[in-house]
Design an enzyme around this catalytic site. Structure first.
Site, PDB file in Angstrom:
ATOM      1  N   ARG A  97     138.324 108.610  59.983  1.00 43.61           N
ATOM      2  CA  ARG A  97     139.411 108.083  59.174  1.00 43.61           C
ATOM      3  C   ARG A  97     140.707 108.786  59.547  1.00 43.61           C
ATOM      4  O   ARG A  97     140.729 110.008  59.754  1.00 43.61           O
ATOM      5  CB  ARG A  97     139.119 108.286  57.676  1.00 43.61           C
ATOM      6  CG  ARG A  97     137.967 107.428  57.157  1.00 43.61           C
ATOM      7  CD  ARG A  97     138.356 105.958  57.111  1.00 43.61           C
ATOM      8  NE  ARG A  97     137.252 105.111  56.661  1.00 43.61           N
ATOM      9  CZ  ARG A  97     136.447 104.428  57.467  1.00 43.61           C
ATOM     10  NH1 ARG A  97     136.611 104.512  58.774  1.00 43.61           N
ATOM     11  NH2 ARG A  97     135.489 103.671  56.980  1.00 43.61           N
ATOM     12  N   GLU A 100     147.907 102.837  60.862  1.00 49.47           N
ATOM     13  CA  GLU A 100     147.540 101.791  61.804  1.00 49.47           C
ATOM     14  C   GLU A 100     147.695 100.411  61.170  1.00 49.47           C
ATOM     15  O   GLU A 100     147.509 100.260  59.949  1.00 49.47           O
ATOM     16  CB  GLU A 100     146.101 101.985  62.293  1.00 49.47           C
ATOM     17  CG  GLU A 100     145.056 101.885  61.202  1.00 49.47           C
ATOM     18  CD  GLU A 100     143.665 102.253  61.709  1.00 49.47           C
ATOM     19  OE1 GLU A 100     142.752 101.447  61.490  1.00 49.47           O
ATOM     20  OE2 GLU A 100     143.499 103.330  62.324  1.00 49.47           O
ATOM     21  N   HIS A 110     140.976 101.530  66.852  1.00 50.39           N
ATOM     22  CA  HIS A 110     140.021 101.496  65.738  1.00 50.39           C
ATOM     23  C   HIS A 110     138.887 100.510  66.039  1.00 50.39           C
ATOM     24  O   HIS A 110     138.621  99.567  65.289  1.00 50.39           O
ATOM     25  CB  HIS A 110     140.712 101.123  64.421  1.00 50.39           C
ATOM     26  CG  HIS A 110     139.896 101.535  63.217  1.00 50.39           C
ATOM     27  ND1 HIS A 110     140.449 101.765  61.966  1.00 50.39           N
ATOM     28  CD2 HIS A 110     138.565 101.760  63.049  1.00 50.39           C
ATOM     29  CE1 HIS A 110     139.501 102.094  61.116  1.00 50.39           C
ATOM     30  NE2 HIS A 110     138.352 102.096  61.752  1.00 50.39           N
TER      31      HIS A 110
END
Length: 416
Positions: free
Chosen positions: A246, A274, A297
């Site tokens: 995270r 993000e 990600h």
């Protein structure tokens, strides 16, 4: 003609999938009689107007806010098609009696694979190699100076399913793996021994004694800004920080300072700010830094992981339709109440209602309840955890109900 005794199956659930889900999983849900609506374009604001009329919401990255939960008129279950639930307001869901479930462990191998890929890319400067070759530059002398991973030491912070998968792969590379020494269950303890993971008494000692630090912890109030200036100051000069968990575990300003000083290197798949969508412009000083190898990600974004996670979603829905709760994250983890009432009774209509009415009159709330029928269907036993002291007179009143066979009151362990 004799009338048909066949009954139509009960109506299924209305399920809103606010991200993507493999078609195979959607087909399985629809074959079970559920109505699935898929809209991967929904954002947290769009969800407010779309969620009414649905029993189940399935999300991956879409944020589920308190406002969206307020707009829901029949929502009973939110499923995060993945492990983390930090994008869902679980407290607001709990206050409204909405179950929140996740699918842990199904994407562990995919995230571990990317973690090792980032590690190799940082050590061997693979991204820079590729960029120069594509630009027509041959720089073997520049890139032929990697340290190598054999014999190095990796600290894994967050020794869950992903952490163990990373440990197994790191060990295969000849990397010594260590983690924080803290209480764990027997399964984790056995796995630690199998993989030869060394346990270190403090976080500072763990970080100071490692060449690589890999983050696999969930996002909580305790892990927010875990990697701050002090943490980065503990890291060995030239050490590698990996984050595929995270973004908010890392103080990005502090990390940028360390990168600028040449103190550390980083492989990152997640960032604090993000973009929520799949495509778009984005400026990040951290992601652009030459000391960072970054990805978008994508840790869990393999076909294998998505199929496995989608199968977990189907399993949760199946369990829910059968009255069970699987992988729920917003129920109390342990039993509440002060006293457990165990009532053996004839399995007759109205018995439980009379017992509950006596508890209501006494001002005692039932925190947990289970009623099981004995073989043969003649008798049953009800177990009720109640908040507060149970007076002997109440037990006598319950025992006086004609259909009741026996009553006992036992203080709940640790709460007497």
């Amino acid at each position: 003609m004799q009338p048909s005794l066949r009954q139509d199956p009960p109506p299924g659930l209305r399920i809103l999938v606010a991200d993507t889900l493999p078609q195979q999983a959607l087909d399985q849900l629809e074959q079970r009689g559920h109505d699935c609506v898929v809209d991967a374009s929904l954002g947290k604001s769009d969800l407010i107007g779309s969620i009414p009329g649905f029993d189940v919401l399935v999300v991956r990255s879409t944020k589920v806010t308190e406002q969206a939960l307020e707009a829901a008129d029949r929502l009973a279950l939110v499923i995060r098609a993945g492990a983390g639930t930090n994008t869902i307001d679980t407290a607001a869901a709990a206050a409204r009696g909405v179950l929140v479930a996740n699918v842990p462990g199904r994407n562990s191998a995919a995230v571990a694979e990317l973690t090792m890929g980032l590690l190799l890319a940082v050590d061997r400067r693979i991204a820079d190699n590729v960029a120069d070759l594509r630009a027509g530059a041959w720089r073997k002398k520049t890139y032929g100076k990697a340290t190598g991973l054999l014999g190095s030491t990796m600290a894994i912070i967050g020794l869950g399913s992903i952490g163990f998968e990373v440990a197994a792969r790191a060990a295969a590379f000849g990397i010594a793996v260590q983690a924080l020494d803290k209480p764990r269950g027997s399964t984790a303890t056995t796995r630690i021994a199998e993989l030869g993971i060394a346990l270190v008494p403090s976080l500072e000692q763990l970080v100071r004694s490692s060449d690589i630090v890999s983050l696999h912890a969930p996002s909580t109030s305790h892990t927010h800004d875990l990697v701050d200036r002090e943490f980065l100051g503990w890291m060995r000069h030239g050490a590698i920080l990996l984050n595929t968990s995270r973004g908010d575990l890392v103080d990005e300003t502090a990390l940028l300072e360390s990168l600028e000083a040449g103190a550390v290197r980083a492989g990152l798949d997640v960032y604090r700010d993000e973009p929520a969508g799949g495509n778009g412009a984005w400026e990040s000083p951290l992601a652009r830094h030459p000391g960072v190898v970054g990805t978008h990600h994508i840790g869990a974004s393999t076909v294998q992981a998505q199929v496995a996670t989608a199968a977990g979603v189907v399993e949760i829905v199946d369990a829910f339709t059968q009255g069970a709760v699987r992988n729920c994250v917003n129920l109390e983890p342990s039993r509440l109440g002060a006293v457990t009432l165990t009532v053996r009774h004839l399995d007759r209509p109205g018995v439980l209602a009379r017992l509950l009415d006596l508890l209501r009159t006494a001002g005692l709330n039932v925190e947990n309840m289970e009623n099981r029928v004995f073989r043969g269907g003649q008798a049953a036993v009800a177990s009720m955890d109640v908040a507060g002291a149970v007076p002997p007179s109440l037990v006598e009143e319950m025992a006086a109900i004609p259909e009741v066979l026996g009553v006992s009151a036992t203080p709940l362990a640790g709460r007497s």
